[in-house]
Design a protein around this motif. Structure first.
Motif, PDB file in Angstrom:
ATOM      1  N   LEU A   1      -0.123   1.917  15.567  1.00 53.52           N
ATOM      2  CA  LEU A   1      -0.715   0.922  14.684  1.00 53.52           C
ATOM      3  C   LEU A   1      -1.056   1.570  13.353  1.00 53.52           C
ATOM      4  O   LEU A   1      -1.727   2.612  13.306  1.00 53.52           O
ATOM      5  CB  LEU A   1      -1.973   0.345  15.334  1.00 53.52           C
ATOM      6  N   ALA A   2      -0.592   0.991  12.276  1.00 53.62           N
ATOM      7  CA  ALA A   2      -0.948   1.496  10.947  1.00 53.62           C
ATOM      8  C   ALA A   2      -2.433   1.215  10.691  1.00 53.62           C
ATOM      9  O   ALA A   2      -2.963   0.197  11.149  1.00 53.62           O
ATOM     10  CB  ALA A   2      -0.095   0.820   9.879  1.00 53.62           C
ATOM     11  N   PRO A   3      -3.109   2.093   9.983  1.00 56.12           N
ATOM     12  CA  PRO A   3      -4.543   1.865   9.753  1.00 56.12           C
ATOM     13  C   PRO A   3      -4.782   0.712   8.782  1.00 56.12           C
ATOM     14  O   PRO A   3      -4.034   0.511   7.832  1.00 56.12           O
ATOM     15  CB  PRO A   3      -5.006   3.189   9.153  1.00 56.12           C
ATOM     16  N   ALA A   4      -5.838  -0.055   9.059  1.00 54.23           N
ATOM     17  CA  ALA A   4      -6.295  -1.041   8.082  1.00 54.23           C
ATOM     18  C   ALA A   4      -7.042  -0.292   6.976  1.00 54.23           C
ATOM     19  O   ALA A   4      -7.391   0.879   7.124  1.00 54.23           O
ATOM     20  CB  ALA A   4      -7.194  -2.061   8.748  1.00 54.23           C
ATOM     21  N   PHE A   5      -7.306  -0.933   5.884  1.00 59.25           N
ATOM     22  CA  PHE A   5      -7.951  -0.260   4.759  1.00 59.25           C
ATOM     23  C   PHE A   5      -8.706  -1.299   3.943  1.00 59.25           C
ATOM     24  O   PHE A   5      -8.511  -2.506   4.100  1.00 59.25           O
ATOM     25  CB  PHE A   5      -6.913   0.454   3.889  1.00 59.25           C
ATOM     26  N   LYS A   6      -9.560  -0.822   3.079  1.00 61.91           N
ATOM     27  CA  LYS A   6     -10.350  -1.724   2.242  1.00 61.91           C
ATOM     28  C   LYS A   6      -9.470  -2.247   1.117  1.00 61.91           C
ATOM     29  O   LYS A   6      -8.824  -1.468   0.411  1.00 61.91           O
ATOM     30  CB  LYS A   6     -11.567  -0.993   1.663  1.00 61.91           C
TER      31      LYS A   6
ATOM     32  N   ARG B   1       0.830  -1.201   0.000  1.00 64.66           N
ATOM     33  CA  ARG B   1       0.000   0.000   0.000  1.00 64.66           C
ATOM     34  C   ARG B   1       0.868   1.258   0.000  1.00 64.66           C
ATOM     35  O   ARG B   1       0.612   2.204  -0.750  1.00 64.66           O
ATOM     36  CB  ARG B   1      -0.907   0.000   1.233  1.00 64.66           C
ATOM     37  N   LEU B   2       1.910   1.279   0.833  1.00 59.77           N
ATOM     38  CA  LEU B   2       2.743   2.471   0.880  1.00 59.77           C
ATOM     39  C   LEU B   2       3.476   2.676  -0.444  1.00 59.77           C
ATOM     40  O   LEU B   2       3.569   3.794  -0.950  1.00 59.77           O
ATOM     41  CB  LEU B   2       3.745   2.391   2.034  1.00 59.77           C
ATOM     42  N   TRP B   3       3.992   1.579  -1.019  1.00 67.51           N
ATOM     43  CA  TRP B   3       4.695   1.699  -2.302  1.00 67.51           C
ATOM     44  C   TRP B   3       3.738   2.256  -3.366  1.00 67.51           C
ATOM     45  O   TRP B   3       4.100   3.166  -4.123  1.00 67.51           O
ATOM     46  CB  TRP B   3       5.246   0.348  -2.743  1.00 67.51           C
ATOM     47  N   LEU B   4       2.525   1.717  -3.412  1.00 70.04           N
ATOM     48  CA  LEU B   4       1.551   2.161  -4.412  1.00 70.04           C
ATOM     49  C   LEU B   4       1.166   3.613  -4.202  1.00 70.04           C
ATOM     50  O   LEU B   4       0.999   4.378  -5.166  1.00 70.04           O
ATOM     51  CB  LEU B   4       0.311   1.262  -4.347  1.00 70.04           C
ATOM     52  N   ARG B   5       1.023   4.025  -2.942  1.00 68.60           N
ATOM     53  CA  ARG B   5       0.669   5.413  -2.659  1.00 68.60           C
ATOM     54  C   ARG B   5       1.792   6.353  -3.070  1.00 68.60           C
ATOM     55  O   ARG B   5       1.541   7.398  -3.679  1.00 68.60           O
ATOM     56  CB  ARG B   5       0.354   5.566  -1.168  1.00 68.60           C
ATOM     57  N   ARG B   6       3.039   5.971  -2.764  1.00 68.24           N
ATOM     58  CA  ARG B   6       4.171   6.832  -3.106  1.00 68.24           C
ATOM     59  C   ARG B   6       4.350   6.973  -4.619  1.00 68.24           C
ATOM     60  O   ARG B   6       4.929   7.949  -5.088  1.00 68.24           O
ATOM     61  CB  ARG B   6       5.448   6.259  -2.489  1.00 68.24           C
ATOM     62  N   HIS B   7       3.864   6.020  -5.381  1.00 71.21           N
ATOM     63  CA  HIS B   7       4.047   6.060  -6.834  1.00 71.21           C
ATOM     64  C   HIS B   7       2.753   6.387  -7.573  1.00 71.21           C
ATOM     65  O   HIS B   7       2.639   6.166  -8.783  1.00 71.21           O
ATOM     66  CB  HIS B   7       4.631   4.737  -7.328  1.00 71.21           C
ATOM     67  N   GLY B   8       1.768   6.910  -6.847  1.00 75.00           N
ATOM     68  CA  GLY B   8       0.582   7.452  -7.489  1.00 75.00           C
ATOM     69  C   GLY B   8      -0.472   6.448  -7.902  1.00 75.00           C
ATOM     70  O   GLY B   8      -1.412   6.807  -8.631  1.00 75.00           O
ATOM     71  N   TYR B   9      -0.360   5.207  -7.440  1.00 78.64           N
ATOM     72  CA  TYR B   9      -1.372   4.213  -7.804  1.00 78.64           C
ATOM     73  C   TYR B   9      -2.576   4.274  -6.868  1.00 78.64           C
ATOM     74  O   TYR B   9      -3.652   3.791  -7.202  1.00 78.64           O
ATOM     75  CB  TYR B   9      -0.776   2.803  -7.771  1.00 78.64           C
ATOM     76  N   LEU B  10      -2.398   4.817  -5.680  1.00 71.82           N
ATOM     77  CA  LEU B  10      -3.485   4.957  -4.722  1.00 71.82           C
ATOM     78  C   LEU B  10      -3.502   6.396  -4.228  1.00 71.82           C
ATOM     79  O   LEU B  10      -2.450   6.981  -3.957  1.00 71.82           O
ATOM     80  CB  LEU B  10      -3.294   4.008  -3.527  1.00 71.82           C
ATOM     81  N   ASP B  11      -4.691   6.957  -4.092  1.00 72.55           N
ATOM     82  CA  ASP B  11      -4.842   8.343  -3.625  1.00 72.55           C
ATOM     83  C   ASP B  11      -5.218   8.296  -2.147  1.00 72.55           C
ATOM     84  O   ASP B  11      -6.390   8.278  -1.771  1.00 72.55           O
ATOM     85  CB  ASP B  11      -5.921   9.055  -4.439  1.00 72.55           C
ATOM     86  N   LEU B  12      -4.192   8.242  -1.299  1.00 74.39           N
ATOM     87  CA  LEU B  12      -4.416   8.116   0.137  1.00 74.39           C
ATOM     88  C   LEU B  12      -3.576   9.139   0.882  1.00 74.39           C
ATOM     89  O   LEU B  12      -2.565   9.632   0.382  1.00 74.39           O
ATOM     90  CB  LEU B  12      -4.036   6.702   0.614  1.00 74.39           C
ATOM     91  N   GLU B  13      -3.995   9.444   2.092  1.00 78.25           N
ATOM     92  CA  GLU B  13      -3.251  10.383   2.921  1.00 78.25           C
ATOM     93  C   GLU B  13      -1.965   9.738   3.428  1.00 78.25           C
ATOM     94  O   GLU B  13      -1.891   8.528   3.639  1.00 78.25           O
ATOM     95  CB  GLU B  13      -4.107  10.827   4.113  1.00 78.25           C
ATOM     96  N   GLU B  14      -0.975  10.585   3.645  1.00 74.85           N
ATOM     97  CA  GLU B  14       0.274  10.117   4.240  1.00 74.85           C
ATOM     98  C   GLU B  14       0.026   9.701   5.686  1.00 74.85           C
ATOM     99  O   GLU B  14      -0.826  10.251   6.378  1.00 74.85           O
ATOM    100  CB  GLU B  14       1.333  11.225   4.200  1.00 74.85           C
TER     101      GLU B  14
END
Length: 608
Positions: A352-357, A321-334
């Motif tokens: 604790l890191a948040p869970a997600f759908k 998830r973090l890799w995808l967010r950093r490379h623009g594949y997911l639009d999520l908050e830091e």
């Protein structure tokens, strides 16, 4: 030991045993290495001599045993100085450390489960259509398994191409101020960087070899994200003899500003990881349990069996998830920085890191993950092989839970004639007696011990050669393992657990000089308890062990002549004959190298 003396020992062994029979096994359908995705990879053409020459040359750079000794000597030194040596080798090969920044790296360490976590992560990201690189160790059957593109080991042609390219450059740049060549693992790490850069992967997932701070993969400067799987006691002579010292080594991969995730850990090692993260200014988070991602109590399907794989899958989800967010594949908050001011921080666990759908690519990636030799079951007629490369206390405990649950799910045969066999070997400085004691609840009828050699009759497969141990060494270790098992059984039965040390280790060289066997290819030290020896056996190689265990009843492991029909040894009261049992359940564990040799024989397509 010199090659001449080693060959003499092999000849003595052959004289004692007779030549190993040739094997005939049907080729498995399909490609077991192929990831179950829409990516296609053409099968490599017939192997060329170039590949075997490359493997033999690679083996001259020391095997893992020598590398471990080298790490032991260097452990007390400055990690920066050790990584500087690695940087020198890298530059001689034609790369600079800054070039590695292009690889978009996910760096993963841990004691157990790090390979599985990497495999889950790779499968998830490949399901987004990304071209993945995956570097892991050790290999099971062929060394090229360590360097994968899109989940598939690189071809023999690609391996040969990059091996000789790197090797020749290092040879050409030798001079008095530089060590001649990097050791085995360092060389493969350098070669991997060349492969991934020139084959233009979108990302590279790197599994740490040993530890973290001192590991040669830690030459990288700017990974995208780091991960720490479950911590435990292993490689104590290298990493330290406490869980805290080991955690310090693992936390050595943290980098300034690079987020890191860990699975739940015991309090003390978690404190060490937190301190390492704070000092390196690396935001560290704990992964939530996998059930936090499961909706309506519907469990996620994982491609790897065993409840312990759930934490590895949870780690993979956060890394992906973090890799995808950093490379623009997911639009999520830091994620919020867990320690914005480390100087004022108080001792508290990482947040604790948040869970997600989960989207379909993540769900499918978890379900389709393939990682051979870990909680793997092969049903071969009446013989079922349960294969797991567990080799630490905690991983053996997990293996036992998995095996007991898996056999319970299978159910007992109608006539009750089930036989359980343990096939075991262990390497390194591990406490064999402690590991074997954990296996007692499985209630094995027979325990079989053998070295990690697939065959002893001819020159070993180059991918599995080890020049740093002798035949005598490994056979002696097997006798020790057998003795430990016998003592455990005696103690469990309330008998005198004492055995004479001279009986335990009566020189293997002396055994080799005895008259040739007339019968099965097995041996037992003559002075050990005869009743227990009826149920624990030592073989000189994996092939002979499988021949005795299967008794010709495994349709995937058939012999070319009658020599495979080994007479069944006298069994203790109540045990069922292997030739009569309707079900034979075999647990193979203790060493990934043993697992690799077993898979090589049970599925010859893995060698192609």
């Amino acid at each position: 030991m010199g090659s001449r003396r080693r060959r003499v020992l092999q000849l003595l062994l052959l004289q004692r045993l007779g030549r190993a029979p040739s094997l005939r096994a049907p080729r498995a359908a399909g490609d077991p290495w192929r990831a179950r995705r829409h990516f296609s990879a053409r099968l490599a053409p017939a192997p060329r001599m170039e590949y075997q020459d490359a493997i033999r040359t690679l083996n001259t750079l020391q095997t893992n045993a020598s590398y471990l000794e080298q790490v032991k000597r260097e452990r007390g030194g400055d990690p920066e100085a050790q990584l500087a040596a690695m940087e020198g080798f890298l530059e001689r090969s034609g790369l600079k450390v800054k070039d590695l920044d292009q690889l978009n790296i996910i760096h993963v360490t841990g004691t157990k489960g790090k390979g599985s976590a990497c495999a889950f992560t790779e499968s998830i990201l490949r399901n987004y259509g990304l071209k993945t690189g995956f570097y892991s160790s050790p290999h099971l059957v062929q060394v090229r398994e360590r360097i994968r593109i899109n989940g598939v080991p690189i071809s023999k042609e690609l391996f040969s191409k990059y091996f000789w390219k790197v090797y020749n450059r290092l040879e050409e740049t030798k001079h008095a101020d530089h060590a001649a060549m990097p050791a085995y693992f360092r060389f493969l790490t350098i070669m991997m960087f060349h492969v991934f850069l020139q084959e233009k992967v979108d990302l590279a997932i790197l599994e740490v070899g040993i530890g973290g701070a001192y590991d040669c993969t830690n030459i990288i400067r700017k990974p995208v994200v780091c991960g720490v799987s479950s911590l435990g006691i292993d490689h104590t002579s290298i990493l330290g003899d406490t869980i805290e010292k080991i955690a310090w080594q693992k936390g050595g991969i943290f980098k300034p500003g690079v987020p890191a995730f860990t699975v739940p850990q015991p309090e003390r090692p978690l404190d060490v990881l937190r301190e390492r993260a704070e000092k390196s200014l690396s935001p560290l988070y704990q992964c939530p349990d996998l059930n936090a991602y499961e909706e309506d109590d519907k469990p996620l399907q994982l491609g790897l069996a065993g409840d312990h794989q759930r934490s590895n899958a949870a780690l993979a989800l956060q890394l992906s998830r973090l890799w995808l967010r950093r490379h623009g594949y997911l639009d999520l908050e830091e994620l919020k920085d867990p320690w914005p001011n480390p100087e004022l921080s108080v001792k508290r666990p990482p947040p604790l890191a948040p869970a997600f759908k989960l989207d379909n690519a993540m769900v499918q990636g978890l379900r389709e993950t393939v990682w051979l030799g870990r909680n793997q079951v092969l049903h071969h007629g009446p013989v079922t092989w349960y294969i797991d490369g567990a080799h630490t206390t905690t991983s053996i405990q997990a293996c036992v839970r998995w095996f007991l649950q898996a056999t319970l799910n299978e159910g007992k045969p109608a006539d009750g004639s089930e036989v359980r066999v343990l096939l075991f070997n262990v390497t390194g400085d591990r406490d064999t007696a402690a590991l074997l004691k954990l296996l007692l609840p499985c209630h094995f009828d027979y325990a079989v011990f053998c070295p990690n050699y697939t065959e002893v009759s001819t020159v070993a497969n180059a991918d599995q050669q080890n020049f740093n141990v002798t035949l005598e060494n490994v056979l002696t270790r097997c006798l020790q393992n057998q003795s430990h098992w016998n003592r455990l059984l005696e103690a469990k039965a309330g008998q005198d657990p004492w055995l004479s040390p001279s009986a335990e280790l009566e020189g293997v060289a002396g055994w080799l000089k005895q008259a040739p066997l007339r019968g099965p290819s097995l041996f037992t030290p003559p002075a050990v308890h005869p009743l227990l020896n009826a149920n624990s056996l030592v073989f000189p190689c994996i092939s002979h062990a499988l021949q005795w265990i299967s008794q010709g009843r495994d349709p995937h492991f058939q012999l070319s002549d009658s020599r495979g029909a080994h007479p069944h040894p006298m069994a203790s009261r109540g045990a069922v004959s292997l030739r009569e049992a309707s079900t034979i359940r075999v647990l193979v564990t203790g060493s990934l190298h043993l697992v690799g040799g077993v898979l090589k024989l049970l599925d010859p397509s893995l060698s192609q």
